[in-house]
Design a protein around this motif. Structure first.
Motif: not given
Length: 345
Positions: A138-151
């Motif tokens: 079961t794989l839930e894709f949540v809104t990325p945090d700032e660091r993940t979005l930046t990368i």
């Protein structure tokens, strides 16, 4: 008997590792708020599992009329000159509540079949969900945090042999929000706009990307603090000209002053920028910008303004005033409240 999984999972890492190893679970459930990643990793997983043009070994079910019995029957048939049979199910609603037939049959899925569910509504308490969680992923894709979005943004730009200024990344996220579909569309525009240059700058983002109404509200509140009544009203009418609803603008003004009040309290309590960002719900790199604006108001002024915003909202909702007039009157009343007159030029 498989142990119940309780650790926090990174769905992207899990799918990538399964593809790299060539070893797959019998059933996957992909869901979550971040629809861009859900769709991206659904395609990645399915393409690694099968040839979607192979109608003998691949079957797709879409919508709430999808029949679980047909899915299971397809899985139970041996693959034809292929490693496995693959079923892709999208938007079936089978995880919004328990489906006993599907829950009962998931444990007996053959090793020669893989089911991939992509769902919007998921009840983690349902038998169906628990069956997938126990026997698959079961794989839930949540809104990325700032660091993940930046990368991620930096990587997307690097993939087309370009660079992007960090300030441009921050501005892009500030404008587009955390919706990766929106960010992807804005990145495509930027990359096309900067086709002949190697580096995307803050100036490029300001010139080509969507404008965030919160930016104009921020500038409006800055003008109010400086006593620039006509400029504040001009910014307001500019938002109206861009078809931004007056009620939304009223909400944004109230939210902005509420954030400034919270920041004022955080400064008093000696909170770090990271703690302040968590408390106020704004990006950590914006804390300094908001803190500087909060310095233009006293704590008492901010408390009174927040109350005034609530009062104006009440007047609108009870029909005492129209939404358009409510915002303009609020701006004038805040100016009067802080006893600042517009400077002469």
């Amino acid at each position: 008997m498989a142990a119940k999984k309780t650790e926090k999972k990174n769905p992207m890492t899990i799918i990538n590792s399964h593809i790299k190893a060539g070893e797959f679970k019998r059933v996957y459930l992909l869901f979550g708020d971040e629809t861009y990643l859900v769709q991206q990793y659904k395609d990645k997983l399915v393409n690694a599992l099968t040839d979607v043009e192979d109608t003998l070994n691949f079957s797709k079910f879409v919508g709430e009329e999808s029949d679980p019995a047909e899915m299971i029957s397809f899985c139970q048939t041996m693959p034809f000159f292929a490693d496995r049979r693959v079923v892709l199910v999208s938007g079936s609603g089978l995880f919004a509540k328990s489906n006993d037939y599907l829950a009962d049959n998931i444990p007996g899925l053959p090793d020669t079949a893989v089911m991939v569910f992509v769902e919007k509504d998921v009840d983690k308490r349902s038998r169906t969900y628990k069956a997938v969680d126990r026997y698959g992923e079961t794989l839930e894709f949540v809104t990325p945090d700032e660091r993940t979005l930046t990368i991620w943004i930096t990587a997307q730009v690097k993939a087309v042999s370009k660079e992007i200024e960090q300030s441009a990344v921050f501005k892009l996220i500030e404008n587009a929000g955390s919706d990766m579909n929106v960010i992807r569309n804005e990145l495509d525009k930027l990359i096309a706009y900067c086709m002949d240059v190697p580096r995307i700058t803050l100036k490029d983002v300001n010139e080509i990307c969507i404008s965030n109404p919160e930016d104009d509200v921020f500038q409006m509140i800055e003008c109010i603090a400086r006593g620039q009544k006509s400029k504040a009203i001009h910014l307001y009418h500019g938002l109206l000209d861009r078809k931004e609803p007056a009620l939304k603008i009223l909400f944004l003004i109230a939210r902005q002053f509420d954030i400034l009040l919270k920041i004022k309290l955080c400064v008093r309590e000696g909170k770090t920028d990271e703690q302040t960002a968590e408390i106020t719900g704004i990006r950590s790199w914006l804390v300094k910008k908001y803190r500087e604006q909060s310095d233009r108001y006293s704590y008492e002024q901010l408390r009174t303004i927040v109350d005034k915003c609530q009062e104006m909202d009440y007047k609108f909702k009870t029909g005492q005033i129209s939404d358009t007039i409510a915002v303009e009157l609020l701006i004038v009343e805040i100016l009067s409240l802080i006893h600042i007159s517009e400077p002469t030029r």
